[in-house]
Enzyme design. Structure first.
Site, short mmCIF file in Angstrom:
data_model
loop_
_atom_site.label_atom_id
_atom_site.label_comp_id
_atom_site.label_asym_id
_atom_site.label_seq_id
_atom_site.Cartn_x
_atom_site.Cartn_y
_atom_site.Cartn_z
N SER A 4 -9.53 -4.54 0.48
CA SER A 4 -9.24 -5.74 1.27
C SER A 4 -8.86 -6.94 0.43
O SER A 4 -8.65 -8.02 0.96
CB SER A 4 -10.46 -6.11 2.13
OG SER A 4 -10.73 -5.11 3.06
N LYS A 25 -10.86 1.60 1.01
CA LYS A 25 -10.32 0.47 1.77
C LYS A 25 -10.34 -0.71 0.83
O LYS A 25 -11.41 -1.14 0.40
CB LYS A 25 -11.18 0.19 3.00
CG LYS A 25 -10.81 -1.10 3.72
CD LYS A 25 -11.77 -1.48 4.84
CE LYS A 25 -11.36 -2.82 5.45
NZ LYS A 25 -12.35 -3.31 6.46
N GLY A 58 -6.65 -3.12 3.42
CA GLY A 58 -7.77 -3.69 4.17
C GLY A 58 -7.37 -4.83 5.07
O GLY A 58 -8.25 -5.52 5.60
#
Lengths: 306, 306, 306, 306
Positions: A177, A175, A201
């Protein structure tokens, strides 16, 4: 018993959209499991691939270790079996992260999301981070998803570390971000020989992430506009780029508002407007001022959502 | 029972030098209380005002809550009564910090050192931080020392928040590790009507901090060169500025080496050279490479310490 | 003809206090030499060691090359011979800086102040900067003073580069505006075998800089409170540290106000209050808002200067 | 004579790919117009929309004002009439930028590219920047393109300023080199009622920029792999997203190598490998070390370009 890879040697498929769910609290700042359950019932009707529990928006740094595990257990119990539960198990030390990952698996998590340790950020180079994630992935009963969130940690998991870690059989994806789309594309390019999955993300760059090969998103805004974020996914997957673009545009300002502009308190405020339980954050996170609430509302209404 | 202020209404006097002690571990990464005890016996003979336990150099983010308290308990038991024990009790949430401060007091801490919460750093403005520290100080059985360490937290406790908090009867001072001497002087100036004490957070700017009115220091390097740091204090307090300057110069490079250049692993390595137990850090902190050890040694030897 | 070092091989002595003078403009944004001259008459009566012309506060990036030289020429003509004129001659390219240094010397500058080039800051490592300053110092008819001002350039001249450059016979010192007192002390320590002079780049940390061995200051605030900054120097040089501290405290907020809080426009506004010609900046620098002017005034009055 | 908008009131169409051309120098660091001309002959055969002259890769901060104009004049003379010449005319002061824009127009520029002033970055807020660009656009004989390049300037032109400026009839678009795809999408969304064109400032995120509505790119890498960057444009414009993605992947590492990893010296080195004149940079930019050249070569060869 889940194994790290199925009999065909394939990694767990984590494609799709996930809200990183918020944690509702009672007036005494205890976890409000009833309200949590109400939210889960609603989320179950949205075509999410699953939920992320104990992401940054879940205020996990404010929960005791037992609370973190208990919330995951309750979510797993309440959620239909076909929805994935990805549980944040990251701690500062490798030892604690190993232990927490085990507990999360026992509580029913399908995978664990492991944030970069960051307190000693000056020493968290590729060597330290590769060592950390390798130890965690070696021992975790369920697959590991890497998690880089520089706005909170002040640290980007280096691309070379991601590439090395993508070769671990129990690490299935990341993920990311940070929102650096060049970096995201480069990670996808450099891990293309692996079965490694990249999740955006944030809803702010979801279309762009799909355009360069991401396979899903963990999006704070999906707590509020879940159907719409899933619709954006669908438009991207079916190549309807013009419609996707029009929808993407309308999600950016609401997304900025509930993330870097006003943070978790704004996410929870917006949840209230859209029929979910949000409520207050644990302190020291403060409630929004009235002026901030007005700006937040405007960020949704000017884009046609309120 | 200690009260927040003595009968004359005066705040606790925390002037002096403190090493923020390191935490020795066994090969299995458990806390090694025997080695800790050995170090404490040696520290007891140095004219420290006391010890800081669970500062950044104590790897507190890597200790479980129970370990944090237990280490403080052991230190208090081993240390002569006239030495202060200042215990790091900072956690991310206000709730946890309140609870940890209470536990630290019960374990024998004379004061608690409370680091700024930082995970949601974008929201940790003066309002949030004043609220946090006020709640903690209101309930803490022992005095509170503020702690700003931007290299680790990515966050400077704002001057206006420090000034407001200096008026709280149970907040006695601040450990400022940022090294911005203008800021330190301004804090001293703006809190001069209060009985508020500023401790330099590093040996690198100790003389400069004394020159603008600081009353002590919490210095990683004092774990290694404790006598020398105390000597620098003495030279400053007695106005021997030329001798102080000569000594200060020789401490800068060793100090940088055990802090921002190589971190806690270097501090522990240097401790071994000077007769203390250092040993390994908990992971993900890595041991120094041989090349780094050579540079570290050079930073001490070129200044005449090895 | 000046030589790079006098017959005894000694470097030029640059100890003392310098205001980095502001450049007054007419309503049409031309340099107002009459107003400049008026200011110079007043500065001549203050015990400054000299003036810095074309520092950051002189808006040098907004002046044409010919204007930069002409202003220096006029200042040299107006100023008593015993006052030094240090002229900013830094440009982005080495070639232009070499040429500008020569022109400044011809215009009467006693030394040149050379800011770090910074547009390609990602490539401005020690190698590039040592090369740059060496070429400039090799050819400059007058001594060179290094100039590190990270707030404007986003770049700190690395300590190892300063140490290497301190060995050049035509480089006599550095103006360090970063305010990192540990770094300043380290530079003084590491260049102690050379006749290398460190000037504090701001009045905010002047006392602290003297305490670790600096020999002077180039202080924006000296444009406004010149006598007071010179008094602080005197108190430091004569070891009256308590009185120095009391005076230093009162200078910090006014200094912050005319530098990083409000910038050159505030410096010029404050100059008007203290009997100098300030006036407007060249655009895009904006005049202060009325609200900012009030805050600025308060920063002076609350410290007893207005 | 060009007017600010054609008779139909439409803004100049700047869609397409532009290399921000490098400036070749002789061994004496003079501009080498012969080599420049050779490069231009080759660029004329590539389906570029035009050239950007005096962008960051042109080392414009290292050129004298007259050189900047002369290079633009020569480029305009050598280039076929149907290719646009966009000339960098940004200076630190508004006054100088106004003047330089006029000179660039006289030298034949079709439009000017105006970088954000940045030396006083702490004061370059929306108010100052809107004022600056409005003055420049009001007086410029040719259309203005905004230019935000935070890696060099340490400053992002704020979105609200871009939105305000997009309404000016003589401002036709922006070159955004920051690579924040969410910001780029938001700018496009918020300026959709205007005829405002967004150009990606780098080949690293060109596909992503097209996916959210950008209409072209100013790409350093196009100096080296011009055909390929134009091919990527074509694939995006015709909706061949899979092929576009495959090509985009292979451009990222070469692009990083000639921009933030090694800078202009690497761009010029790579130009030599692909049949163009690159050569040395003006000092203080340094030639690449042999080790860096090997890494640079690897960044191209591992992606199949060498």
């Amino acid at each position: 018993k889940r194994t790290q890879a199925d009999s065909a040697g394939q990694r767990m498929d984590i494609r799709g959209i996930y809200p990183p769910i918020a944690t509702p609290f009672t007036e005494k700042e205890d976890v409000d499991y009833q309200k949590l359950n109400d939210n889960l019932q609603k989320y179950a009707k949205i075509p999410f691939r699953g939920l992320v529990v104990q992401g940054s928006n879940g205020e996990y740094p404010y929960l005791m270790a037992e609370e973190r595990v208990e919330v995951v257990r309750r979510v797993r119990q309440a959620l239909p079996r076909d929805k994935l539960v990805i549980a944040g198990s990251g701690c500062e030390s490798t030892m604690a992260t190993v232990q927490m990952s085990e507990q999360m698996a026992q509580a029913g998590a399908d995978a664990v999301l492991v944030v970069t340790p960051c307190f000693y950020r000056g020493r968290m180079d590729s060597r330290a981070l590769i060592h950390h994630y390798t130890k965690v992935a070696d021992s975790s009963p369920v697959p590991v998803v890497l998690y880089s969130v520089p706005a909170n940690t002040g640290l980007d998991l280096p691309v070379d570390a991601v590439v090395t870690l993508s070769q671990h059989p129990n690490i299935v994806g990341i993920k990311d971000s940070g929102g650096d789309i060049t970096r995201i594309a480069l990670i996808i390019h450099k891990t293309s020989s692996e079965d490694f999955q990249v999740l955006a993300g944030s809803a702010g760059f979801l279309l762009a992430a799909y355009s360069v090969g991401a396979v899903g998103g963990v999006c704070a805004l999906a707590n509020v506009l879940g159907q719409q974020v899933c619709q954006l996914e669908e438009l991207c997957l079916t190549g309807q780029w013009e419609a996707a673009k029009a929808l993407q545009y309308r999600l950016i300002e609401p997304n900025i508002a509930v993330t870097r502009k006003f943070g978790v308190a704004a996410l929870k405020q917006a949840m209230e407007w859209f029929g979910y339980h949000g409520g207050s954050c644990r302190f020291p996170l403060q409630p929004l001022s009235e002026a901030d609430v007005r700006v937040l509302r405007q960020d949704f209404s000017s884009n046609g959502w309120l």
